[in-house]
Motif scaffolding. Structure first.
Motif, PDB file in Angstrom:
ATOM      1  N   GLY A 166      62.740  66.274  -2.484  1.00 32.46           N
ATOM      2  CA  GLY A 166      64.206  66.468  -3.119  1.00 32.46           C
ATOM      3  C   GLY A 166      64.685  67.404  -3.958  1.00 32.46           C
ATOM      4  N   HIS A 168      69.102  69.355  -5.284  1.00 38.87           N
ATOM      5  CA  HIS A 168      69.930  68.533  -6.050  1.00 38.87           C
ATOM      6  C   HIS A 168      71.300  68.661  -5.368  1.00 38.87           C
ATOM      7  CE1 HIS A 168      67.117  69.214 -10.192  1.00 38.87           C
ATOM      8  NE2 HIS A 168      67.155  69.748  -8.994  1.00 38.87           N
ATOM      9  N   TRP A 172      73.271  65.582  -8.832  1.00 38.46           N
ATOM     10  CA  TRP A 172      71.922  64.241  -8.643  1.00 38.46           C
ATOM     11  C   TRP A 172      70.478  64.784  -8.381  1.00 38.46           C
ATOM     12  CZ3 TRP A 172      70.757  58.926 -10.278  1.00 38.46           C
ATOM     13  CH2 TRP A 172      71.891  58.369 -10.604  1.00 38.46           C
ATOM     14  N   PHE A 173      69.758  64.748  -8.813  1.00 35.65           N
ATOM     15  CA  PHE A 173      68.527  64.741  -8.161  1.00 35.65           C
ATOM     16  C   PHE A 173      67.703  63.948  -6.704  1.00 35.65           C
ATOM     17  CE2 PHE A 173      63.387  65.026  -7.707  1.00 35.65           C
ATOM     18  CZ  PHE A 173      63.392  66.382  -6.789  1.00 35.65           C
ATOM     19  N   ARG A 183      70.022  59.368  -4.060  1.00 32.81           N
ATOM     20  CA  ARG A 183      69.493  59.465  -5.411  1.00 32.81           C
ATOM     21  C   ARG A 183      68.277  58.935  -6.489  1.00 32.81           C
ATOM     22  NH1 ARG A 183      76.008  58.248  -8.394  1.00 32.81           N
ATOM     23  NH2 ARG A 183      76.871  59.366  -6.867  1.00 32.81           N
ATOM     24  N   SER A 187      70.402  65.294 -12.495  1.00 35.10           N
ATOM     25  CA  SER A 187      69.849  66.769 -12.156  1.00 35.10           C
ATOM     26  C   SER A 187      69.548  66.532 -13.968  1.00 35.10           C
ATOM     27  CB  SER A 187      70.453  66.895 -11.913  1.00 35.10           C
ATOM     28  OG  SER A 187      70.664  67.368 -10.467  1.00 35.10           O
ATOM     29  N   LEU A 190      66.694  66.251 -15.536  1.00 39.86           N
ATOM     30  CA  LEU A 190      64.527  66.560 -15.269  1.00 39.86           C
ATOM     31  C   LEU A 190      64.823  67.819 -16.261  1.00 39.86           C
ATOM     32  CD1 LEU A 190      65.427  66.512 -11.588  1.00 39.86           C
ATOM     33  CD2 LEU A 190      64.044  65.672 -12.731  1.00 39.86           C
TER      34      LEU A 190
END
Length: 191
Positions: A166, A168, A172-173, A183, A187, A190
């Motif tokens: 993964g 960013h 979004w991660f 997605r 982010s 986390l």
């Protein structure tokens, strides 16, 4: 009386119909629209195990055969042959993605998944990955589209491997595959 024979659905009659058809590759279930014959006591558990009349189907070839005639219509699952259409129960997704291979990196990365019955697909615009989070626990359930509304639940070990890949992107991660960013979690959520 129409003179038409009444069909009683059974796993045996479905297997016999398929064996008689002898198609190469996946059968064209999208072209078949036989009459509904009733529900069959067949269930696909969340872990991908197929059950018939409460007993696991122990023959992988038979499971693969049945999986090739699986169809989803209006949120319900059916096994379809040219002459029969029977309803079955699916606990979550009908397939489980048990492994994947990653090639490339970043936006050029490609992820190729394989299901428990040997279906292979490349994640991308035609086979998207989606992650649903449980509203109460936040637990993720990741899926990849296999074909025609039929998804595979990505198994835990494969999901952990996806997370390792993964990155960013746009707050979004997630992961890249086939030029598409999928997605996983915002982010900001986390640790």
């Amino acid at each position: 009386m129409s003179g038409q024979k009444t069909v009683t659905p059974s796993a045996e009659s479905l297997a016999a119909s398929l064996t008689a058809a002898k198609t190469r590759g996946l059968p064209p279930v999208h072209l078949w629209n036989p009459p509904f014959c009733g529900d069959l006591d067949m269930r696909i558990a969340r872990d991908g195990t197929w059950f018939y009349q409460g007993t696991p189907i122990g023959r992988p070839g038979l499971v693969k055969l049945f999986s090739s005639i699986l169809k989803k219509e209006d949120g319900k699952y059916f096994l379809v042959t040219p002459v029969e259409k029977v309803g079955i129960t699916v606990d979550d997704a009908p397939f489980v993605a048990v492994d994947f291979e990653a090639t490339g990196a970043g936006a050029e990365q490609t992820l190729r998944f394989e299901t428990q019955v040997g279906d292979r697909m490349r994640a991308g615009p035609d086979n998207p990955i989606r992650v649903v989070r449980d509203a109460q626990t936040g637990e993720p359930s990741p899926y990849v589209l296999v074909r025609a509304e039929l998804e595979a639940l990505i198994d835990r070990k494969s999901f952990y491997r996806l997370v390792d890949l993964g990155v960013h992107h746009d707050d979004w991660f997630g992961v890249w595959s086939g030029g598409t960013f999928f997605r996983i979690i915002p982010s900001a959520e986390l640790p």
